[in-house]
Write an enzyme that holds these catalytic residues in place. Sequence first.
Site, PDB file in Angstrom:
ATOM      1  N   ARG A 142       0.821  -1.218   0.000  1.00 33.30           N
ATOM      2  CA  ARG A 142       0.000   0.000   0.000  1.00 33.30           C
ATOM      3  C   ARG A 142       0.849   1.259   0.000  1.00 33.30           C
ATOM      4  NH1 ARG A 142      -2.503  -3.588   3.496  1.00 33.30           N
ATOM      5  NH2 ARG A 142      -1.521  -2.520   5.225  1.00 33.30           N
TER       6      ARG A 142
ATOM      7  N   GLU B 283       5.009 -10.803  14.188  1.00 31.53           N
ATOM      8  CA  GLU B 283       4.475 -11.327  15.440  1.00 31.53           C
ATOM      9  C   GLU B 283       4.932 -12.767  15.661  1.00 31.53           C
ATOM     10  OE1 GLU B 283       0.231 -11.639  17.828  1.00 31.53           O
ATOM     11  OE2 GLU B 283       0.276 -10.945  15.758  1.00 31.53           O
TER      12      GLU B 283
END
Length: 178
Positions: A61, A98
């Site tokens: 993006r 993560e």
Amino acid sequence: MDIERLKASVTTVSGYPRPGIEFRDITSLLLHPEALRECVLRMAAPYREQAIDKIVAIEARGFIFGAALAMELGCGLVLARKPGKLPRPTYKASYALEYGEDSLHIHTDAIAPDERLLVVDDLIATGGTVAAVASLIDKFGATLCGAAFAIALQDLPGLAMLRERGIATHYVLSFNGE
């Protein structure tokens, strides 16, 4: 367009990609040409007098805002891409996820040592990708002038981490990340 109307063009999706997350979806902003234009103009404003040579846009993006900013500021565009996406030799920087690790790559001939660069992404959350790109810029010996974002998630550590590293930041819209 005022900032509240611009902020309202971003859709919040609760529970995506997992429960407890308030996902800030910029694709709704992109549907409205006036909102996209306003966001890009506000992102570009602090850099108009800084003689930026190239924007370094982060996949994926960030490419949207990076290309628009490069056009607005009259500078080049460098793509920071995921592994296996660039066809020529690259420099690589890894960053933590993560659950694991990923990396970003930039062509070895994309940046010259005397160039002034601006890192661009759609959103700043944890700051890991921007820190990785900053380490890539160091490999080139170029000057990192700052990092610009459409959205900053204020309650996540990214902005503070970048500022602690001496990276000037600019963003247009502010949300809590939840």
